[in-house]
Design a protein around this motif. Structure first.
Motif, PDB file in Angstrom:
ATOM      1  N   GLY A   1       0.857  -1.183   0.000  1.00  0.00           N
ATOM      2  CA  GLY A   1       0.000   0.000   0.000  1.00  0.00           C
ATOM      3  C   GLY A   1       0.889   1.228   0.000  1.00  0.00           C
ATOM      4  N   LEU A   2       0.693   2.093  -0.993  1.00  0.00           N
ATOM      5  CA  LEU A   2       1.502   3.312  -1.095  1.00  0.00           C
ATOM      6  C   LEU A   2       0.604   4.467  -0.682  1.00  0.00           C
ATOM      7  N   VAL A   3       0.916   5.066   0.456  1.00  0.00           N
ATOM      8  CA  VAL A   3       0.027   6.132   0.932  1.00  0.00           C
ATOM      9  C   VAL A   3       0.834   7.389   1.203  1.00  0.00           C
ATOM     10  N   GLY A   4       0.099   8.435   1.466  1.00  0.00           N
ATOM     11  CA  GLY A   4       0.724   9.719   1.724  1.00  0.00           C
ATOM     12  C   GLY A   4      -0.253  10.825   1.409  1.00  0.00           C
ATOM     13  N   PRO A   5      -0.045  12.000   2.000  1.00  0.00           N
ATOM     14  CA  PRO A   5      -0.965  13.096   1.729  1.00  0.00           C
ATOM     15  C   PRO A   5      -0.898  13.517   0.262  1.00  0.00           C
TER      16      PRO A   5
ATOM     17  N   ARG B   1       0.154  -2.389  10.520  1.00  0.00           N
ATOM     18  CA  ARG B   1      -0.234  -1.944  11.859  1.00  0.00           C
ATOM     19  C   ARG B   1       0.855  -1.041  12.470  1.00  0.00           C
ATOM     20  N   THR B   2       2.090  -1.440  12.316  1.00  0.00           N
ATOM     21  CA  THR B   2       3.191  -0.653  12.869  1.00  0.00           C
ATOM     22  C   THR B   2       3.232   0.735  12.250  1.00  0.00           C
ATOM     23  N   VAL B   3       3.151   0.758  10.952  1.00  0.00           N
ATOM     24  CA  VAL B   3       3.263   2.031  10.242  1.00  0.00           C
ATOM     25  C   VAL B   3       2.143   2.976  10.641  1.00  0.00           C
ATOM     26  N   MET B   4       0.937   2.432  10.723  1.00  0.00           N
ATOM     27  CA  MET B   4      -0.189   3.299  11.008  1.00  0.00           C
ATOM     28  C   MET B   4      -0.134   3.886  12.424  1.00  0.00           C
TER      29      MET B   4
ATOM     30  N   VAL C   1       3.883   1.620   2.582  1.00  0.00           N
ATOM     31  CA  VAL C   1       4.953   2.591   2.386  1.00  0.00           C
ATOM     32  C   VAL C   1       4.321   3.965   2.432  1.00  0.00           C
ATOM     33  N   VAL C   2       4.865   4.855   3.248  1.00  0.00           N
ATOM     34  CA  VAL C   2       4.304   6.200   3.367  1.00  0.00           C
ATOM     35  C   VAL C   2       5.281   7.201   2.779  1.00  0.00           C
ATOM     36  N   LEU C   3       4.778   8.006   1.881  1.00  0.00           N
ATOM     37  CA  LEU C   3       5.579   9.088   1.319  1.00  0.00           C
ATOM     38  C   LEU C   3       5.100  10.392   1.917  1.00  0.00           C
ATOM     39  N   ASN C   4       6.022  11.304   2.132  1.00  0.00           N
ATOM     40  CA  ASN C   4       5.634  12.643   2.534  1.00  0.00           C
ATOM     41  C   ASN C   4       6.609  13.630   1.930  1.00  0.00           C
ATOM     42  N   GLN C   5       6.065  14.607   1.232  1.00  0.00           N
ATOM     43  CA  GLN C   5       6.865  15.651   0.590  1.00  0.00           C
ATOM     44  C   GLN C   5       8.013  15.050  -0.216  1.00  0.00           C
ATOM     45  N   GLY C   6       7.679  14.022  -0.947  1.00  0.00           N
ATOM     46  CA  GLY C   6       8.659  13.449  -1.867  1.00  0.00           C
ATOM     47  C   GLY C   6       9.681  12.539  -1.220  1.00  0.00           C
ATOM     48  N   ALA C   7       9.559  12.282   0.057  1.00  0.00           N
ATOM     49  CA  ALA C   7      10.532  11.406   0.706  1.00  0.00           C
ATOM     50  C   ALA C   7       9.821  10.260   1.411  1.00  0.00           C
TER      51      ALA C   7
END
Lengths: 637, 291, 434
Positions: free
Chosen positions: A425-429, A615-618, A601-607
């Protein structure tokens, strides 16, 4: 189909050629052949234009360039250097095709220019050629060139018979080529380019190569026909060939007849040539062009898709109208001559075809058999099917990937490994770079720096269709189906142009299996316009898995769906994953990601912000701050 | 010196192309109507200026008092019909091509196929000029340039500042959304098409001021005016003026320093290059608008 | 299903066309031919019997339209007059003229139709050199004799039965410049510095430069150099030039005594206007094939401009041409006015048209019928008499281009007058201004 079709062309050619050979025995006035020559010339030109501009949707205004190069080659070689006419025709065709390839290389290589940009680019070409010819007066001697009359066999009575035969050869060859193209993968490729070029490329269609092929065919036919044009007008000057009349008429004819079918340009050319001829013979001096203009405007308004599509709906009525009107006029014999009667018959047939009768609107319900019942455990989606699949070897490896748009850093130094069998799952704002990453992986964009490898192969710089063949496939947030094809053919396209190319019939069979996976089989014969958003998104997925990808990129595939549809889609994603395809899913709905993904995988502002077990990530405070903080708030409103 | 003078007069000529192109660009960009009949309206504008100046003795520039309102109505009516019949995109190209040949033939029937040109006594502007220092500004093209600036600035301001202008731009961006906000695109479209036709009347007047016209003259305009429209960026009036001036200047400078024979060659090659590197208009960087 | 219906459709269409076409033999054209001039009810010696039909196309619309219309008016006038005076061989004459829209492809198709379908008895050429050459190819294939109005590029007109109605001799690229420079050298202070401004179109380029393949076949520029003129500028421009200011500036800066514009139509108007805007007037200027009307509209700016002419309706020339000339000139003016033409004088174009019709009539009357070969032979042997250009002899060795009597005209006091050669002049050649 193909063999029968081409056999048909051979038959048509034989019959039409017989008219010239035995014209005197048949008592056919020569003028009919003169008129037919004109029609054949325009059929060849309109067909030439249509292969590129109709089939692939690249609207060209440059037909004059191909005609001009063809005509000039024949005139200059024959008239000034004594080259045998028959030799000049292939040379003319080749020169014109080379010019076409040059134009194509410029226009298609740098960027895919569509619509008006391509149109203007091609519009400029004849102007440049005309200026070149004028500046280098050694080419034509400065005054224009008289085209010597070619030697023709003595079993032809007159030069006009000869010209007619030549035009017939070129026109039949052109139309047969257009027919063959339409019914082979070449034609399917061009149709997919017309409907959605970047999608086609992403599914494995080598769009650049097919466009170059198409423009080369356009140039070949245009040049050969231009060569005959020189013979017909007998005297070639810059003004007589590099004008605007030829492109304009070619466009008018093709659009009038219909651009997506090989018959379209033929119909358009015949109707326009007949009308023009009768008008100029009618003696409505000063009214010819007014009538022609009015007919054109009315026909386009009434039948914007062209005559061909309409004719296919009412073939028999049209035939009856043609025969009846022509016959009645011939029997009554109180007005005009045979040609007038025939043209009146043609106009009557056109009128019948265009008559706005009750449109047979595709009644959606009628065409939509009920979907097969979905197994309850699948629909519920409660069982985590994919979790048991152990991650395998590294399938996708991104190292230090960066993508800048001008000064904006959409992605900066992202390194990421995806192993076979994962469902990431690729997430991010919004604006965090998710879609950019998908575009980099599928080859729609090139990274500014860094490397990307798929299945051990470096894909940076590969054309998207090559990347598709390596094993990357994607869906689009806004579904982009090939609108002119059925649901089944949309999927079959992907199979035909996949890693191991298949012929159409086989691809269609295989497509059914892909449609089964997404539960769309019952809509296989529908057109994309007739299905709803949910179904269009499922179609996107079916098409994507039809390329047999190693990794499937789902770009917000659930956007805009209602809860029930989301559950169904989730089940579909699971089923796809269960077939062994690695999946990267970009999604806003965290519920879905939590439910589906084996890793987030969480992206934020290109990084890269976080990477690991859902569960850990969330529960990672950084993630909550960066992502949920804003987004959860927004969703609360 | 010759080169500078040529560049100057070329830029002014470019003003005339800009006036011709402005209306075409706007209806294309905002309404998705590629209106070849625009060239027919320019032609009629030129003939009406000729007729009014010659028969009524009106000052040629003042003829726009009559022709502008007239053309506004024609343009608005045409758009009404296009809208009703759902004619846009390439269909509009074909329909308007039909209309263009109708107009050209009708003009030929009314004014004959021969050259018509206002004589020196009714048109004092043709051979006039204004000198500043050693530079000469030919009157017909100077006037054209002034009109070009006025029209372009006015159109630009209206599009940027007024509600109607913003509504139009919103409509061009996204029709569904614009309609949802209650924008009456029909009425706006008619007004825009009317104004575009009115600019055709001005363009016709400006052309007649310095040139002889025949019914087939529009074919001489199509190539260069389309180039100006696309170089300027479809729907961008400001770009149209810039593109017109560039095209005019380039062509004149090549003409003066090398040879007039080379100017179409250089001009159209430059257009191809511009299209390759700035496909969405000179004012729009290539990366924007790329799909 | 689709393939089948398509086959059925095309078969139906083909059959229908074929059957109706075959019927064509049973039924000769009975209805009055469209576009034909109306036969007048003549009061003296009214022609009778089947009409003799003359076929031709003219560019009534499109780029050549401005001059095409002149040939239409002159032709209609000629045919009407011919029928009023007894017709041709006692039969009425009808002229079937079709609009070729200035398109060469149409010209060939329409001439084929005129000859093959409409079965015309005679043909006459269309307007404008490319069209005429295209029509000539058709005439040659069918062995028709074709008088033609305006194609003056002798080397290109290779068909032995085409007869030019306007001749600049077998070598127009030498005739025109030699004549212009002869005329200039008759002036008290002949010019020395010449600027050439050349339209890149076929005929204008040829007269300016001659043939690029043959150095011996010189045009105006080499001839000027040979005669000792200083060529101070040589500017070639494309036919669709829109911006004349750079050309005007170059001419002004070159400071010539004489501008030789090998140009067409409104080129000299645009050029003079652009130079005037720069406050510059060349002392003397020549233009090859201008549209005569718009130049006069320029007022005194164009005064003194020279051009070529085979006839101008000046009193002296009308008298030379004979008693009927005045009536022809007046009648033409009336018709041209009625058609709304801005310039109504019966000058070179109309004269060429008139000549062509007279050549056609001479051929038919000489041959005694409409046998094409007999007509062609008759013209070769006997030539033809014309009202405005006198007796014409056609020598096949020169592609039938008769010795030219083309002269020079000049704008004087707002009108065109013939000024050269002296024996046909209506006024003196005016020296350069300033």
């Amino acid at each position: 189909m193909m063999a029968r079709g081409l056999g048909g062309f051979a038959l048509v050619f034989a019959v039409l050629a017989a008219l010239a050979v035995w014209r005197e025995d048949l008592g056919l006035p020569i003028f009919y052949l003169v008129l037919a020559s004109t029609a054949l010339f325009w059929i060849a030109q309109a067909t030439s234009w249509n292969v590129l501009s109709g089939y692939s949707g690249y609207f060209s205004f440059g037909q004059g360039a191909f005609v001009g190069v063809g005509a000039y080659t024949t005139a200059v070689l024959g008239g000034r250097h004594g080259v045998d006419f028959y030799l000049t025709v292939p040379v003319a065709a080749v020169f014109s095709a080379l010019l076409a390839l040059l134009v194509g290389a410029l226009a298609f290589r740098l960027r895919s220019f569509r619509g008006e940009i391509f149109a203007l680019l091609t519009l400029a070409v004849p102007f440049i050629l005309a200026a070149l010819a004028r500046v280098n007066s050694e080419i034509d001697g400065g005054q224009g060139v008289i085209v010597p009359v070619a030697e023709y066999p003595d079993w032809l009575a007159q030069f006009q018979d000869f010209l007619y035969l030549l035009n017939l050869v070129v026109a039949v060859a052109a139309v047969a080529a257009a027919f063959a193209i339409q019914h082979t993968r070449f034609g399917w490729a061009l149709a997919s380019i017309r409907d959605a070029e970047d999608v086609a490329e992403g599914l494995g269609v080598a769009t650049f190569r097919y466009k170059m092929l198409a423009i080369a065919v356009t140039g070949l036919i245009g040049g050969a026909a231009g060569s005959l044009f020189a013979l017909q007008i007998g005297f070639v000057t810059v003004e007589s060939v590099f004008g605007l009349t030829i492109p304009l008429f070619v466009i008018v004819m093709s659009v009038l007849g219909g651009r997506t079918h090989w018959v379209g340009p033929v119909l358009g050319a015949v109707v326009i040539v007949l009308i023009q001829d009768r008008l100029s013979a009618s003696g409505f001096e000063g009214w010819n062009l007014i009538v022609l203009g009015a007919i054109l405007a009315v026909l386009v308004v009434v039948a914007p898709d062209g005559l061909q599509a309409r004719l296919w709906r009412r073939p028999w009525q049209a035939a009856v109208a043609l025969v009846a009107v022509t016959g009645v006029l011939a029997v009554v014999d109180s007005w005009g001559g045979p040609l007038d009667w025939f043209v009146a018959g043609v106009l009557a047939a056109v009128a019948v075809v265009l008559w706005p009768g009750r449109a047979r609107a595709p009644v959606a319900a009628e065409r939509r058999p009920a979907a097969a019942p979905v197994a309850p455990e699948e629909a519920a989606g409660a069982v985590p099917v994919a979790a048991d699949a152990e991650p395998g070897e590294v399938l996708v490896e991104c190292r230090d990937v960066a993508k800048y748009f001008g000064g904006v850093r959409a992605l900066d130094g992202v390194s990421l490994r995806i192993r076979a069998g994962e469902l990431v799952g690729l997430v991010g704002p919004n604006g965090s770079g998710k879609t950019t990453l998908v575009n980099l992986l599928s080859g729609a964009l090139r990274p500014t720096s860094g490397s990307i490898a798929v299945a051990g192969r470096d894909i940076v710089g590969l054309a998207p269709h090559r990347i598709a063949h390596v094993g990357v496939s994607r869906t689009h947030q806004i579904p982009k189906p090939f609108e002119s094809m059925t649901v089944r053919d949309n999927v079959a396209m992907a199979i035909m142009f996949g890693r191991s190319p298949r012929p159409l019939a086989g691809a269609r069979e295989e497509a059914e299996a892909c449609l089964d996976v997404v539960h769309l089989r019952h809509l296989a014969d529908a057109k994309p316009a007739e299905i709803n958003l949910h179904e269009r998104q499922l179609l996107e997925m079916a098409r994507a898995i039809a390329t047999k990808p190693k990794v499937l990129l789902l770009d917000e595939a659930l956007a805009g769906l209602n809860p029930a549809e989301i559950d169904a889609a989730v089940a579909v994603v699971r089923r796809i994953h269960a077939t062994g395809i690695t999946i990267v899913i970009v999604e806003h709905l965290l519920r879905v990601v939590n439910q589906l993904a084996t890793r987030v995988v969480v992206l934020n502002q290109g990084a890269l912000l976080a990477d690991g077990d859902p569960r850990t990530v969330m529960n990672d405070p950084d993630v909550i701050r960066a992502y949920l903080g804003r987004h959860a708030h927004a969703r609360g409103t | 010196m010759t080169t500078l003078q040529a560049a100057l007069s070329g830029a002014l000529v470019g003003g005339m192309f800009a006036v011709m192109a402005a209306g075409l660009s706007l209806t294309w960009g905002m309404l998705r109507v590629i209106n070849l009949a625009h060239f027919g309206l320019i032609l009629v504008g030129a003939y009406l200026t000729f007729e009014l100046a010659t028969s009524w003795g009106l000052d040629p520039i003042l003829t726009i008092v009559v022709t502008v309102p007239l053309m506004f109505l024609v343009g608005a009516g045409l758009q009404w019909a296009f809208d009703r019949l759902g004619v846009e995109g390439f269909a509009s190209l074909l329909v308007s091509f039909g209309l263009l040949i109708i107009v050209m033939q009708t003009v030929s029937n009314v004014w004959s196929a021969d050259f018509q040109r206002m004589e020196g006594d009714v048109n004092p502007y043709a051979t006039g000029s204004v000198s500043i220092g050693r530079f000469v500004f030919p009157a017909p093209t100077l006037i054209a340039f002034v009109f070009a600036v006025v029209i372009v600035v006015a159109a630009d301001q209206v599009l940027r500042r007024t509600f109607a202008g913003r509504a139009l731009r919103a409509f061009a961006e996204d029709r569904a959304v614009a309609s949802a906000f209650g924008i009456d695109h029909r009425r706006l479209g008619m007004v825009l098409a009317g104004l575009s036709a009115a600019s055709a009347a001005v363009a016709g007047m400006l052309f007649a001021l310095g040139n002889a016209v025949t019914p087939s003259t529009p074919f001489e305009w199509i190539g260069i005016v389309f180039a100006v429209v696309i170089l300027g960026g479809i729907g961008q009036v400001g770009g149209v003026l810039l593109a017109g001036v560039l095209v005019g200047t380039l062509s004149a400078v090549v003409s003066a320093t090398w040879s007039p024979a080379l100017s179409p060659l250089v001009l159209f090659s430059a257009i191809i290059l511009a299209l390759l590197f700035r496909p969405h208009g000179l004012l729009t960087p290539a990366s924007r608008g790329a799909r | 299903m689709r393939t089948r219906s398509l086959t059925a459709l095309s078969a139906t269409a083909a059959l229908t066309l074929f059957i109706t076409a075959a019927c064509a033999d049973d039924e000769p054209e009975a209805e009055p031919s469209p576009g034909a001039a109306e036969s007048p009810a003549g009061d003296t010696g009214a022609p009778s019997g089947d009409p003799i039909v003359v076929g031709s196309t003219l560019s009534l619309t499109g780029a050549f339209g401005p001059t095409g219309i002149i040939h239409q008016i002159a032709g209609e006038q000629f045919v009407e007059q011919l029928n009023e005076s007894g017709g041709l061989l006692g039969r009425p004459v009808e002229w079937m003229v079709l609009d070729d829209e200035s398109d060469q492809a149409q010209v060939t198709a329409l001439y084929e139709r005129l000859i093959g379908q409409e079965g015309v008895d005679l043909i006459i050429g269309p307007y404008a050199t490319p069209n005429i050459i295209s029509a000539m190819a058709v005439a040659e294939r069918h062995g028709f004799t074709m008088p033609q109005h305006t194609a003056v590029l002798a080397p290109l007109m290779t068909y032995e039965c085409q007869f030019p109605a306007w001749s600049i001799g077998p070598e127009p690229n030498e005739y025109v410049p030699e004549q212009v420079f002869d005329a200039l050298e008759s002036l008290p202070t002949p010019p020395e510095r010449v600027a050439f401004v050349i339209n890149q179109g076929g005929s204008t380029d040829f007269i300016a430069q001659g043939s690029p393949d043959d150095d011996g076949d010189a045009g105006a520029v080499p001839i000027a150099e040979e005669r000792g003129y200083e060529v101070v500028a040589e500017i070639r421009y494309p036919p669709d030039t829109t911006d004349w200011a750079p050309i005007a500036a170059q001419i002004r800066d070159a400071d010539p005594d004489f501008v030789f514009n090998s140009g067409l139509a409104v080129d000299p108007v645009n050029l003079l206007q652009a130079m005037e805007q720069l406050d510059y007037r060349p002392p003397l200027m020549f233009s090859l094939f201008p549209a005569p009307g718009p130049l006069l509209g320029l007022g005194d700016v164009a005064d003194g401009l020279l051009s070529v002419s085979i006839f101008e309706p000046n009193d002296a020339l009308i008298q030379q041409a004979g008693p009927e000339a005045q009536a022809i000139v007046d009648e033409f003016e009336a018709r041209a006015t009625a058609e709304g033409l801005p310039y109504t004088a019966f000058e070179t174009q109309a004269t060429a048209s008139w000549n062509a019709w007279e050549i056609l009539v001479a051929a038919v009357e000489g041959a005694g019928d409409t046998d094409q070969q007999a007509m062609c032979d008759y013209l070769h042997e006997n030539g033809a008499d014309t009202t405005f250009s006198g007796h014409l002899d056609f020598n096949p060795d020169d592609n039938n281009f008769w010795p030219s009597n083309q002269g020079l005209k000049q704008i004087q006091d707002g009108d065109w007058v013939m000024v050269w050669p002296a024996d046909r002049a209506a006024a003196q050649l005016q020296p350069p201004v300033g």
